[in-house]
Design an enzyme around this catalytic site. Structure first.
Site, PDB file in Angstrom:
ATOM      1  N   SER A   1       0.829  -1.217   0.000  1.00 21.85           N
ATOM      2  CA  SER A   1       0.000   0.000   0.000  1.00 21.85           C
ATOM      3  C   SER A   1       0.863   1.267   0.000  1.00 21.85           C
ATOM      4  O   SER A   1       0.476   2.272  -0.610  1.00 21.85           O
ATOM      5  CB  SER A   1      -0.971   0.001   1.183  1.00 21.85           C
ATOM      6  OG  SER A   1      -0.296   0.169   2.409  1.00 21.85           O
ATOM      7  N   ASN A   2       2.030   1.233   0.641  1.00 22.58           N
ATOM      8  CA  ASN A   2       2.926   2.401   0.559  1.00 22.58           C
ATOM      9  C   ASN A   2       3.464   2.573  -0.857  1.00 22.58           C
ATOM     10  O   ASN A   2       3.572   3.694  -1.360  1.00 22.58           O
ATOM     11  CB  ASN A   2       4.078   2.275   1.564  1.00 22.58           C
ATOM     12  CG  ASN A   2       3.684   2.740   2.954  1.00 22.58           C
ATOM     13  OD1 ASN A   2       3.423   3.920   3.170  1.00 22.58           O
ATOM     14  ND2 ASN A   2       3.608   1.800   3.889  1.00 22.58           N
TER      15      ASN A   2
ATOM     16  N   MET B   1      10.841  -6.653   4.052  1.00 22.96           N
ATOM     17  CA  MET B   1      11.018  -7.331   5.337  1.00 22.96           C
ATOM     18  C   MET B   1      12.319  -8.116   5.495  1.00 22.96           C
ATOM     19  O   MET B   1      12.420  -8.939   6.397  1.00 22.96           O
ATOM     20  CB  MET B   1       9.816  -8.258   5.597  1.00 22.96           C
ATOM     21  CG  MET B   1       8.488  -7.521   5.723  1.00 22.96           C
ATOM     22  SD  MET B   1       8.476  -6.176   6.963  1.00 22.96           S
ATOM     23  CE  MET B   1       8.638  -7.147   8.470  1.00 22.96           C
TER      24      MET B   1
ATOM     25  N   ILE C   1      16.370  -7.870   6.308  1.00 23.88           N
ATOM     26  CA  ILE C   1      17.497  -7.037   6.731  1.00 23.88           C
ATOM     27  C   ILE C   1      18.575  -7.088   5.653  1.00 23.88           C
ATOM     28  O   ILE C   1      18.912  -8.161   5.148  1.00 23.88           O
ATOM     29  CB  ILE C   1      18.055  -7.525   8.083  1.00 23.88           C
ATOM     30  CG1 ILE C   1      16.990  -7.359   9.173  1.00 23.88           C
ATOM     31  CG2 ILE C   1      19.328  -6.772   8.449  1.00 23.88           C
ATOM     32  CD1 ILE C   1      17.376  -7.973  10.512  1.00 23.88           C
ATOM     33  N   LEU C   2      19.104  -5.928   5.293  1.00 21.45           N
ATOM     34  CA  LEU C   2      20.083  -5.821   4.209  1.00 21.45           C
ATOM     35  C   LEU C   2      21.504  -5.799   4.771  1.00 21.45           C
ATOM     36  O   LEU C   2      21.756  -5.177   5.802  1.00 21.45           O
ATOM     37  CB  LEU C   2      19.799  -4.551   3.395  1.00 21.45           C
ATOM     38  CG  LEU C   2      18.428  -4.575   2.709  1.00 21.45           C
ATOM     39  CD1 LEU C   2      17.997  -3.185   2.287  1.00 21.45           C
ATOM     40  CD2 LEU C   2      18.431  -5.537   1.525  1.00 21.45           C
TER      41      LEU C   2
ATOM     42  N   HIS D   1       9.388   3.117   8.635  1.00 26.58           N
ATOM     43  CA  HIS D   1       9.222   2.193   9.759  1.00 26.58           C
ATOM     44  C   HIS D   1       8.020   2.652  10.576  1.00 26.58           C
ATOM     45  O   HIS D   1       7.894   3.850  10.863  1.00 26.58           O
ATOM     46  CB  HIS D   1      10.489   2.174  10.613  1.00 26.58           C
ATOM     47  CG  HIS D   1      10.365   1.245  11.784  1.00 26.58           C
ATOM     48  ND1 HIS D   1      10.414  -0.124  11.650  1.00 26.58           N
ATOM     49  CD2 HIS D   1      10.145   1.485  13.101  1.00 26.58           C
ATOM     50  CE1 HIS D   1      10.252  -0.685  12.838  1.00 26.58           C
ATOM     51  NE2 HIS D   1      10.085   0.275  13.732  1.00 26.58           N
TER      52      HIS D   1
ATOM     53  N   THR E   1      20.845   2.782   6.896  1.00 25.65           N
ATOM     54  CA  THR E   1      22.264   2.553   7.172  1.00 25.65           C
ATOM     55  C   THR E   1      22.404   1.093   7.604  1.00 25.65           C
ATOM     56  O   THR E   1      21.391   0.383   7.740  1.00 25.65           O
ATOM     57  CB  THR E   1      22.764   3.475   8.306  1.00 25.65           C
ATOM     58  OG1 THR E   1      22.042   3.142   9.495  1.00 25.65           O
ATOM     59  CG2 THR E   1      22.560   4.939   7.966  1.00 25.65           C
TER      60      THR E   1
ATOM     61  N   LEU F   1      20.203  -1.264  11.798  1.00 24.85           N
ATOM     62  CA  LEU F   1      18.767  -1.425  11.511  1.00 24.85           C
ATOM     63  C   LEU F   1      17.914  -0.316  12.128  1.00 24.85           C
ATOM     64  O   LEU F   1      17.950  -0.115  13.346  1.00 24.85           O
ATOM     65  CB  LEU F   1      18.336  -2.788  12.065  1.00 24.85           C
ATOM     66  CG  LEU F   1      16.928  -3.224  11.727  1.00 24.85           C
ATOM     67  CD1 LEU F   1      16.802  -3.513  10.249  1.00 24.85           C
ATOM     68  CD2 LEU F   1      16.544  -4.443  12.538  1.00 24.85           C
TER      69      LEU F   1
ATOM     70  N   GLN G   1      -1.285   7.325   7.902  1.00 24.80           N
ATOM     71  CA  GLN G   1      -0.335   8.450   7.930  1.00 24.80           C
ATOM     72  C   GLN G   1       0.901   8.166   7.076  1.00 24.80           C
ATOM     73  O   GLN G   1       1.462   9.068   6.455  1.00 24.80           O
ATOM     74  CB  GLN G   1       0.099   8.744   9.368  1.00 24.80           C
ATOM     75  CG  GLN G   1      -1.034   9.271  10.236  1.00 24.80           C
ATOM     76  CD  GLN G   1      -1.646  10.525   9.660  1.00 24.80           C
ATOM     77  OE1 GLN G   1      -0.952  11.500   9.382  1.00 24.80           O
ATOM     78  NE2 GLN G   1      -2.959  10.503   9.448  1.00 24.80           N
TER      79      GLN G   1
HETATM   80  N1  NHR Z   1      18.455  -3.113   6.392  1.00 30.97           N
HETATM   81  C1  NHR Z   1      19.366  -2.317   6.962  1.00 30.97           C
HETATM   82  N2  NHR Z   1      20.644  -2.629   6.801  1.00 30.97           N
HETATM   83  N3  NHR Z   1      19.039  -1.216   7.658  1.00 30.97           N
HETATM   84  C2  NHR Z   1      17.744  -0.892   7.831  1.00 30.97           C
HETATM   85  O1  NHR Z   1      17.444   0.190   8.516  1.00 30.97           O
HETATM   86  C3  NHR Z   1      16.729  -1.721   7.271  1.00 30.97           C
HETATM   87  C4  NHR Z   1      17.150  -2.835   6.535  1.00 30.97           C
HETATM   88  C5  NHR Z   1      16.198  -3.703   5.977  1.00 30.97           C
HETATM   89  C6  NHR Z   1      14.854  -3.476   6.178  1.00 30.97           C
HETATM   90  C7  NHR Z   1      12.989  -2.251   7.223  1.00 30.97           C
HETATM   91  C8  NHR Z   1      12.777  -2.634   8.696  1.00 30.97           C
HETATM   92  C9  NHR Z   1      11.594  -1.954   9.321  1.00 30.97           C
HETATM   93  O2  NHR Z   1      11.207  -0.870   8.891  1.00 30.97           O
HETATM   94  C10 NHR Z   1      14.442  -2.393   6.929  1.00 30.97           C
HETATM   95  C11 NHR Z   1      15.362  -1.495   7.464  1.00 30.97           C
HETATM   96  C12 NHR Z   1      12.887  -6.407   8.498  1.00 30.97           C
HETATM   97  C13 NHR Z   1      13.366  -6.751   9.746  1.00 30.97           C
HETATM   98  C14 NHR Z   1      13.629  -8.198  10.099  1.00 30.97           C
HETATM   99  O3  NHR Z   1      13.976  -8.511  11.230  1.00 30.97           O
HETATM  100  C15 NHR Z   1      13.632  -5.746  10.634  1.00 30.97           C
HETATM  101  C16 NHR Z   1      13.433  -4.427  10.277  1.00 30.97           C
HETATM  102  C17 NHR Z   1      12.948  -4.081   9.018  1.00 30.97           C
HETATM  103  C18 NHR Z   1      12.665  -5.084   8.132  1.00 30.97           C
HETATM  104  N4  NHR Z   1      13.500  -9.143   9.123  1.00 30.97           N
HETATM  105  C19 NHR Z   1      13.746 -10.571   9.272  1.00 30.97           C
HETATM  106  C20 NHR Z   1      15.136 -10.941   8.734  1.00 30.97           C
HETATM  107  O4  NHR Z   1      15.661 -11.939   9.238  1.00 30.97           O
HETATM  108  C21 NHR Z   1      12.770 -11.381   8.471  1.00 30.97           C
HETATM  109  C22 NHR Z   1      11.341 -11.156   8.871  1.00 30.97           C
HETATM  110  C23 NHR Z   1      10.351 -11.686   7.856  1.00 30.97           C
HETATM  111  O5  NHR Z   1      10.742 -12.153   6.763  1.00 30.97           O
HETATM  112  O6  NHR Z   1       9.142 -11.564   8.129  1.00 30.97           O
HETATM  113  O7  NHR Z   1      15.637 -10.298   7.805  1.00 30.97           O
HETATM  114  O8  NHR Z   1      11.049  -2.461  10.332  1.00 30.97           O
HETATM  115  C1  GAR Z   2       3.906  -0.634   6.768  1.00 34.59           C
HETATM  116  O1  GAR Z   2       3.266  -0.315   7.980  1.00 34.59           O
HETATM  117  C2  GAR Z   2       5.400  -0.439   6.920  1.00 34.59           C
HETATM  118  O2  GAR Z   2       5.753   0.680   7.668  1.00 34.59           O
HETATM  119  C3  GAR Z   2       5.762  -1.687   7.653  1.00 34.59           C
HETATM  120  O3  GAR Z   2       4.980  -2.711   7.088  1.00 34.59           O
HETATM  121  C4  GAR Z   2       3.798  -2.143   6.520  1.00 34.59           C
HETATM  122  C5  GAR Z   2       3.797  -2.472   5.052  1.00 34.59           C
HETATM  123  O4  GAR Z   2       2.590  -2.121   4.447  1.00 34.59           O
HETATM  124  N1  GAR Z   2       7.147  -1.972   7.472  1.00 34.59           N
HETATM  125  C6  GAR Z   2       7.813  -2.738   8.291  1.00 34.59           C
HETATM  126  O5  GAR Z   2       7.332  -3.180   9.326  1.00 34.59           O
HETATM  127  C7  GAR Z   2       9.219  -3.029   7.869  1.00 34.59           C
HETATM  128  N2  GAR Z   2       9.791  -3.958   8.768  1.00 34.59           N
HETATM  129  P1  GAR Z   2       2.491  -2.008   2.866  1.00 34.59           P
HETATM  130  O6  GAR Z   2       3.148  -3.262   2.296  1.00 34.59           O
HETATM  131  O7  GAR Z   2       1.015  -2.020   2.619  1.00 34.59           O
HETATM  132  O8  GAR Z   2       3.171  -0.756   2.461  1.00 34.59           O
END
Ligand code: NHR
Ligand code: GAR
Length: 192
Positions: free
Chosen positions: A13-14, A94, A96-97, A113, A145, A148, A177
């Site tokens: 949706s975003n 979803m 982590i990079l 986030h 960066t 995370l 929002q």
């Molecule tokens: N990567 C880096 N290096 N830095 C950030 O700030 C990142 C990123 C990758 C994704 C989005 C983030 C969020 O907004 C994001 C920010 C996934 C996880 C996670 O734990 C955490 C934070 C975010 C996205 N993922 C699991 C993993 O092992 C898998 C979870 C799943 O597949 O459902 O990668 O919250």
């Molecule tokens: C959004 O709330 C976004 O902020 C969150 O997941 C939802 C995705 O919705 N992101 C995370 O939690 C990243 N870890 P969308 O796919 O409909 O945009």
């Protein structure tokens, strides 16, 4: 041309809010910018069909087909590089990079986030915000960066946490929002 690549994992949706803002506000004419591709790490992401319905090209790089994070990130980086993007937008992405991936797209990588960072980084954000007794929650657009959810903050929105909120009702209030602030934050980056 400033190419924008959007990374998703779920409902998108975003992504749709950004693509619709780009059309509505004529980013093509105003910034010389366009959304060129939507890439999902999950083949089942419903956001892929949503993107196709908006006329956007979609691709899947399935993380389960790779034996390490580095191998997945290398394939994802190659798919992104093909579009020579000015901006790579994480929208409900979803995975982590790795630091190597982040370095490659340094200064071009943004995320939204669903919390008021630096509070509640990582997963399960909404339940943790409710359990903390916080009166307010929100969303944060930030640069990505290696640390995370700790990159420099670009924009935020605040919503109240109401008595009786569940993670789902709070998430819906925050998400509405997100759809306002994420396109706005991207437009302000494109302006630079
Ligand atoms: N990567 C880096 N290096 N830095 C950030 O700030 C990142 C990123 C990758 C994704 C989005 C983030 C969020 O907004 C994001 C920010 C996934 C996880 C996670 O734990 C955490 C934070 C975010 C996205 N993922 C699991 C993993 O092992 C898998 C979870 C799943 O597949 O459902 O990668 O919250
Ligand atoms: C959004 O709330 C976004 O902020 C969150 O997941 C939802 C995705 O919705 N992101 C995370 O939690 C990243 N870890 P969308 O796919 O409909 O945009």
């Amino acid at each position: 041309m400033k190419n924008i690549v959007i990374l998703i994992s779920g409902s998108g949706s975003n992504m749709a809010a950004i693509a619709q803002a780009a059309q509505r506000d004529r980013w093509h004419e105003v910034f010389g910018a366009r959304v060129v591709a939507v890439i999902s790490n999950r083949p089942a992401a419903t956001g892929l069909a949503l993107a196709q319905g908006l006329g956007l090209a979609t691709q899947v790089v399935d993380h389960t087909h790779f034996e390490s994070r580095e191998a997945f990130d290398a394939a994802l980086a190659a798919a992104i590089d093909a579009h020579a993007p000015a901006l790579v937008v994480l929208a409900g992405f979803m995975r982590i990079l790795t630091p190597g991936f982040v370095r490659r797209f340094e200064d071009r990588l943004v995320n939204i986030h669903p919390s008021l960072l630096p509070a509640f980084p990582g997963l399960n954000t909404h339940q943790r915000a409710i359990d903390s007794g916080s009166r307010f929650a929100g969303a944060t657009v930030h640069r990505v960066t290696a640390a995370l959810d700790h990159g420099p903050i670009l924009d935020q929105a605040v919503v109240p946490i109401l008595p009786g909120d569940s993670a789902a009702t709070l998430a819906a209030r925050v998400l509405s929002q997100e759809h306002l602030i994420y396109p706005r934050a991207i437009a302000s980056l494109l302006k630079k």
